[in-house]
Every structure is written in C-alpha cells, then in structure tokens.
Design an enzyme around this catalytic site. Structure first.
Site, PDB file in Angstrom:
ATOM      1  N   GLU A 126      -7.782   3.023   1.893  1.00 41.95           N
ATOM      2  CA  GLU A 126      -7.343   4.372   2.249  1.00 41.95           C
ATOM      3  C   GLU A 126      -5.823   4.380   2.210  1.00 41.95           C
ATOM      4  O   GLU A 126      -5.183   3.429   2.657  1.00 41.95           O
ATOM      5  CB  GLU A 126      -7.841   4.742   3.652  1.00 41.95           C
ATOM      6  CG  GLU A 126      -7.308   6.067   4.172  1.00 41.95           C
ATOM      7  CD  GLU A 126      -7.784   6.352   5.594  1.00 41.95           C
ATOM      8  OE1 GLU A 126      -8.897   5.918   5.965  1.00 41.95           O
ATOM      9  OE2 GLU A 126      -7.026   7.007   6.350  1.00 41.95           O
ATOM     10  N   GLU A 131       0.810  11.485   7.912  1.00 38.11           N
ATOM     11  CA  GLU A 131       0.084  11.930   9.089  1.00 38.11           C
ATOM     12  C   GLU A 131       1.100  12.321  10.158  1.00 38.11           C
ATOM     13  O   GLU A 131       2.203  11.770  10.218  1.00 38.11           O
ATOM     14  CB  GLU A 131      -0.829  10.832   9.633  1.00 38.11           C
ATOM     15  CG  GLU A 131      -2.012  10.508   8.746  1.00 38.11           C
ATOM     16  CD  GLU A 131      -2.930   9.488   9.391  1.00 38.11           C
ATOM     17  OE1 GLU A 131      -3.984   9.890   9.903  1.00 38.11           O
ATOM     18  OE2 GLU A 131      -2.568   8.292   9.369  1.00 38.11           O
TER      19      GLU A 131
END
Length: 253
Positions: A126, A131
């Site tokens: 991933e 974020e």
C-alpha cells in the site's frame, strides 16, 4: 514537468455533475473498513460530484462527508478508485484538504491483484501518498506498507511534515515511483516537489518488495476510525469536503 515525463492519464473534473464513471469506480458500504471507521461510502452525488469554480471553466471534484443516518451508519462519504492502473511513474493530485476533528482524508494506492503472499494486504503493498487527520490538520503524512513493514506491526515507514495552509489553499501531492524507490512530496504550482515527505528504498525491504505490479489510485474521506477518530468526532463540522482540482499520472517516455 520535465520533458522526460509523458502524461498518460488525467481527470480535471471540469463540469457540473457526476463523476466520470469511465474513469472511476466507487466503494460502497460501511462496517468499519478494517479501521473502525464510521462512514458509509456511497456513489451518490451528495458525496462525490464535480463542480465548476465560480465564474470559471475550471472545475474540481468534491468529496463530501455528511452527517446523516444512512444504512445503519451516522455518516456518509465517498471513496473513489481509478479504473486505470500503472506500474511506476508519477502520480500528482492538486487538492485542498478539509479540517475538523474526526475526519481522515487520503490520497493513496493499492495493488490491482494479489501477486504475493497469502493475504492481499499487507503482502501486496500500500502506498499512502497523503493522509491527514482533522485534529492535526496541517500535518501531512506519507507512509508505505508491506508484509514486513506495516501498521499492524507498528513498523511501517512513515513521516509527516507541517503545511500551514493545507486546508486553505490547494497543494500538489506527488508520488514518484521508480523500480527501486518510492518518494512522496508536497508543494504548489511554483514548486511542485517543494517538501519531501518520505523516501523508501528497495534496499530497506528488498525481500518483500511488492511495488513492481500495477496499482490504482484512491481518493476518500473517512470519518472516525483508529486514527481519524482518536480524539473523537466533532459533529458540528459537517458537511466537510476535500476538493481535488485534478489528478494526473505520468510515465517515462
């Protein structure tokens, strides 16, 4: 952009109306999404739509988290997944982030197929390009997850930088993905690679390096969850939106 790069895919969202479903799929559902999240993802225009800027032919994607009772959840939002996928290249997303305790927006990538190991995640990797959590809205975080290095083991490579206007101005979030290295940056039009957030080299994880297969891009706002909801949810912030001016993908000529 250097002449050595060729733009191979883009969405500029320059209209009023629904998302181009020739380019994007949607996740649908609730259930926490593995992180104790509280939103129900939908494909409705209320949660994801394109809007022109006022008095402009230029538009943007709106991903909107809403406080509403929907399918046994108290919040709704959207998670888009690009139908296109790539191996290596440069992903750039120009976005303005939301603010508000309990929000967890992300720009990230997942593998198309399970090519390695017994589990799709984390064995196949991933890439978290950006974020942010609403209780710390000016800290921009990038991370990488693999079988050997992931948040379940508390061993993932991760780093955050301060961007004082991440929620008030559009910033360019970049992933440079090469054969042996992943690098993430945040910048603006004058300097797209302004700050390096994270670099992760194959030498750090060479026995479990899954980043040699096609990945697709994801855009979403989660509500609550193990990180986003760590300090609770301010229910007075909704509706809350992430605005994305464009998504571009480049590969070497």
């Amino acid at each position: 952009m250097k002449a050595d790069w060729e733009r191979v895919w883009e969405d500029n969202f320059d209209w009023n109306g629904g998302v181009d479903k020739n380019k994007w799929d949607f996740d649908n559902g609730g259930g926490g999404w593995g992180n104790q999240e509280q939103q129900f993802y939908t494909a409705r225009n209320e949660n994801a739509r394109c809007e022109l800027f006022p008095n402009s032919a230029n538009g943007r994607l709106i991903i909107e988290a809403r406080k509403e009772n929907f399918e046994n959840s108290r919040f709704t939002s959207a998670r888009l997944k690009s139908k296109a996928s790539w191996t290596y290249g440069r992903l750039q997303v120009r976005a303005k982030l939301p603010t508000g305790r309990g929000l967890w927006p992300a720009i990230w990538m997942l593998p198309v197929a399970q090519s390695y190991g017994s589990q799709y995640w984390p064995d196949n990797g991933e890439i978290d390009v950006m974020e942010q959590v609403g209780f710390d809205p000016n800290r921009i975080v990038s991370s990488v997850h693999t079988k050997a290095n992931n948040h379940m083991l508390n061993s993932q490579p991760t780093n955050g930088v301060q961007v004082s206007d991440a929620t008030t101005n559009f910033k360019i979030y970049t992933l440079d993905w090469n054969v042996n290295k992943l690098e993430m940056f945040v910048g603006d039009e004058g300097n797209p690679l302004g700050q390096r957030i994270l670099v992760w080299d194959k030498q750090n994880d060479w026995t479990k390096w899954p980043f040699d297969k096609p990945f697709f891009a994801l855009l979403n706002i989660a509500v609550g969850g193990s990180w986003g909801g760590a300090k609770g949810i301010d229910e007075g912030i909704f509706p809350a939106r992430m605005e994305i001016d464009w998504v571009h993908y480049y590969q070497w000529r």
